[in-house]
Design an enzyme around this catalytic site. Structure first.
Site: not given
Length: 295
Positions: A97, A172, A240
């Site tokens: 990711s 995502k 993150k």
């Protein structure tokens, strides 16, 4: 047909992906700097490699599952990286990711070296990987994504091409916004139930099928209620991803006030030393001061 697959990155998520690939009869060659993570997969039947280059040389496909674009870049294009030994036209499937812009740059670098790239971040975590039911959002040319499904169908039940390189990573980020906000909502509702004397573990049963239902409600409210903090993910990884969503929002001039609050709460928990804990540890946000220190 048995596929030869190099797995670069065998952490919590990569390890679950690798275990599933072995379970479905694929030949897995694994590389990770963490020798214990590699051993966990070789004990299941995987083959260890001493470098990403060695793993790629023995494989038909490469999967990466790493924590940042810098690490992905080093694993693919650095010393003893995949690009040094990859067969011409090899397909690299990045299940990390990372941000969309970095993905587009990495895909371009791969293309300049005669390699192909599909970004395929995931949703569902290690539990869904273990049963082959991950949800994947892919970016890349249609033909490459179609070929990637040959590999990914062993670990996922829902695979969608979202567009060209980076589109999977953008999707995502949107997924993580929805998950982050849902985690916070369920944690907050759990604390209200506990404080009001309602059996929080029964709420998912009572609300199943209703508009408030969700996979996070079903899985996490019982865990929130019982302080079940076993690790299937990390709070700092959510930081993150939410940071990435905020970066994208700045680029698109999108107002995201709820995401901003959610991000700050996750940052606070990380600063308090809980970054390595599962999302279930969000309940620590509601703990409050110990009454005894005021008595």
């Amino acid at each position: 047909m048995t596929l030869k697959i190099a797995l670069i990155g065998a952490g919590a998520m990569g390890g679950a992906i690798g275990a599933r690939l072995i379970e479905t009869g694929q030949h897995l060659i694994v590389f990770d700097l963490n020798k214990d993570a590699v051993k966990a997969l070789t004990d299941k039947g995987g083959q260890a490699a001493t470098s990403a280059a060695e793993a790629a040389a023995a494989s038909d496909y490469v999967i990466t599952s790493l924590n940042s674009p810098q690490i992905v870049r080093a694993a693919i294009f650095g010393t003893d990286g995949v690009a040094q030994s990859a067969k011409p036209g090899m397909l690299i499937i990045d299940m990390s990711s990372i941000d969309p812009a970095a993905t587009r740059e990495l895909a371009q670098m791969a293309g300049e070296r005669g390699l192909r790239w599909v970004d395929s971040p995931l949703s569902g975590g290690a539990p869904k990987a273990a049963t082959g039911n991950l949800t994947l959002m892919c970016g890349g040319p249609d033909t490459d994504v179609t070929e990637a499904k040959t590999v990914l169908s062993h670990v996922a039940s829902n695979i969608t091409r979202m567009g060209d390189h980076g589109a999977g990573q953008t999707t995502k980020l949107i997924n993580q916004v929805l998950c982050g906000l849902n985690f916070m909502a369920v944690a907050e509702a759990t604390q209200l139930a506990l404080d009001a004397g309602v059996d929080a573990e029964m709420i998912p049963v009572a609300l199943k099928g209703g508009r408030a239902d969700s996979a996070i409600l079903q899985e996490y409210m019982p865990r929130f209620a019982t302080k079940d903090y076993r690790r299937t993910g990390r709070i700092d990884n959510m930081v993150k991803d939410l940071n990435g969503a905020q970066d994208l929002a700045r680029q698109t001039n999108t107002s995201m006030p709820m995401t901003a609050l959610c991000t700050e709460i996750h940052r606070m928990l990380t600063a308090a030393g809980l970054g390595g804990e599962d999302q279930a540890a969000l309940m620590e946000y509601f703990r409050g001061p110990d009454k005894e220190q005021f008595e």
